[in-house]
Write an enzyme that holds these catalytic residues in place. Structure first.
Site, PDB file in Angstrom:
ATOM      1  N   CYS A 211     -53.418 -38.677  -0.388  1.00 38.01           N
ATOM      2  CA  CYS A 211     -54.545 -38.677   0.544  1.00 38.01           C
ATOM      3  C   CYS A 211     -54.220 -37.899   1.812  1.00 38.01           C
ATOM      4  O   CYS A 211     -53.974 -38.466   2.873  1.00 38.01           O
ATOM      5  CB  CYS A 211     -54.973 -40.094   0.897  1.00 38.01           C
ATOM      6  N   CYS A 390     -61.938 -36.319  -0.831  1.00 38.11           N
ATOM      7  CA  CYS A 390     -61.327 -36.942   0.339  1.00 38.11           C
ATOM      8  C   CYS A 390     -62.433 -37.353   1.301  1.00 38.11           C
ATOM      9  O   CYS A 390     -62.992 -36.508   2.005  1.00 38.11           O
ATOM     10  CB  CYS A 390     -60.366 -35.977   1.025  1.00 38.11           C
TER      11      CYS A 390
END
Length: 461
Positions: A211, A390
């Site tokens: 991430c 994301c």
């Protein structure tokens, strides 16, 4: 000869000698029988526990491991699939951004591993200590040898806090937290609440990470928290990143630079955290463009994103990994380049895309088809386009939903411009995605938004 209580020698009678002999003989028989039973039990234990065979072995019980095991245990049947995973808890890690910002609790993000692994799969609650792909087996830390016909490696990434001097000890001191670990994520919100004045620093390491948006998401959350609580004018917010860009996809990077400028945030590119000095509350950064240069920043709050790597056990198996230590798979099919019965999924692989739960969802369907094809003696033909997502949370009610492919081209699900801060995208991230993860992805049902995207764009994407 025996001694009586007065210390004088006494010769036992013949009858006494016979009785003692019988007792010793009987004791010997009992002892021998006990030893024999123990040996037989050990032999049975060794044969039944130390050598096991499965059609499919999945190493790792994270998102990719659970989804894969759910897919194939349902298809192959009970006892045909094993998941090797030592952890007691399974965490929905994307939620930790919200935990660090005080919007969720750590307890919200976790469930017992026994509740998320498929019932038809055998759970081997051990740690893998070695791979032997040439002989189709892995070894666990309790000495078990697990044989397989097919192997899926889903080990995720390892957090290497100790590669930063002063960590993890500095987490025991005020102002230092990290949203990447259940051990330190609560320290992040604690640091926000206790912030008085000075530098609030957010870091990005010089390694691939899971991430990649998370290190700056918490910065935007902190900015809004300080504004809401009357602390913003006393805070100097800095994002010190090892990267040469704020975000890897141009469309979203341009918008993020606007957010940074509007909120008066400082971004220092090519700055890599190498040391934390908690006694003086200082953080030392290396200039990656001039490695001989180091700069020290005082901090009131420090959010650390640690360097990451594949777990040591995978990194040490040269036959399975590439030069950087990642499982060496073909980027289109996710099949290992040298071992056709080995596949990979998720963060531990060499797939050149951002490492997110959304990427895992995009990979699940490809793995299902390709591994299924190999099991049926066919050639894998399903292709992974590198889809990942994301959700860039930029505060307590706004989010930019970045979606893109291997080449950094936007691959957006909704027929709107997703490179814009939206409340709807925030609630998608905060309220909808957790259920999609627990109920959809881990059970093998959610394979990413590919078909939803086509429908929303009338088949044009």
């Amino acid at each position: 000869m025996l001694a009586d209580p007065r210390g004088q020698s006494v010769r036992p009678s013949r009858r006494c000698n016979t009785t003692i002999a019988r007792m010793l003989s009987r004791s010997g028989v009992i002892a021998a029988r006990s030893i024999w039973l123990v040996q037989q039990k050990a032999a049975l234990s060794t044969s039944s526990v130390r050598n096991k065979s499965y059609e499919l072995v999945v190493v790792g019980g994270g998102a990719g491991g659970c989804a894969t095991a759910a897919k194939f245990s349902s298809k192959l049947g009970k006892g045909k699939v094993a998941v090797i995973e030592p952890a007691d808890m399974h965490y929905y890690q994307p939620m930790w951004t919200l935990v660090g910002g005080g919007m969720k609790t750590l307890e919200n993000s976790g469930k017992p591993m026994s509740k998320v692994l498929p019932k038809k799969a055998d759970w081997i609650k051990q740690r893998v200590v070695s791979f032997d792909p040439a002989n189709n087996k892995v070894m666990t830390d309790d000495g078990q040898e697990i044989n397989y016909q097919y192997l899926v490696v889903a080990l995720g990434l390892q957090l290497n806090y100790s590669k930063i001097k002063g960590l993890p000890e500095a987490f025991e001191t005020p102002g230092v937290g990290s949203n990447y670990s259940p051990l330190y994520v609560n320290k992040t919100f604690e640091s926000l609440k206790n912030f008085k004045q000075g530098n609030a620093i957010f870091t990005f390491p010089a390694t691939p990470i899971k991430c990649a948006g998370a290190p700056q998401k918490i910065m935007y959350i902190a900015d809004e928290y300080f504004r809401k609580n009357g602390k913003r004018d006393k805070a100097n917010i800095l994002f010190n990143t090892s990267l040469g860009v704020i975000f890897g996809v141009k469309k979203y990077a341009e918008v993020l630079w606007e957010v940074v400028k509007e909120r008066d945030l400082t971004v220092n590119l090519r700055h890599n955290l190498v040391e934390v000095k908690p006694d003086s509350r200082e953080a030392v950064f290396q200039n990656l463009d001039k490695p001989e240069e180091f700069k020290t920043f005082e901090y009131e709050m420090l959010h650390v994103t640690p360097p990451m790597s594949t777990p040591d056990v995978l990194n040490q198996c040269a036959a399975l990994v590439d030069g950087a230590g990642y499982l060496n798979v073909k980027k289109e099919t996710m099949q290992h380049v040298d071992f056709p019965n080995v596949f990979g999924i998720g963060d531990c692989t060499s797939l050149p895309t951002s490492k997110t739960a959304a990427a895992v969802a995009g990979q699940v369907g490809v793995l299902r088809k390709n591994l299924g094809a190999v099991m049926a003696g066919k050639t894998p033909e399903s292709l992974y386009d590198g889809y990942t997502s994301c959700p860039l949370v930029t505060g307590y009610s706004k989010c930019i939903l970045a979606e893109f492919d291997y080449d950094g081209n936007p691959l957006e699900t909704f027929p709107i411009n997703q490179a814009k801060e939206r409340r709807t995208m925030f609630h998608l991230k905060k309220d909808f995605m957790p259920d999609m993860y627990w109920l959809g992805l881990l059970n093998g049902y959610w394979e990413g938004p590919k078909y939803m995207r086509k429908a929303m764009h009338l088949g044009l994407k």
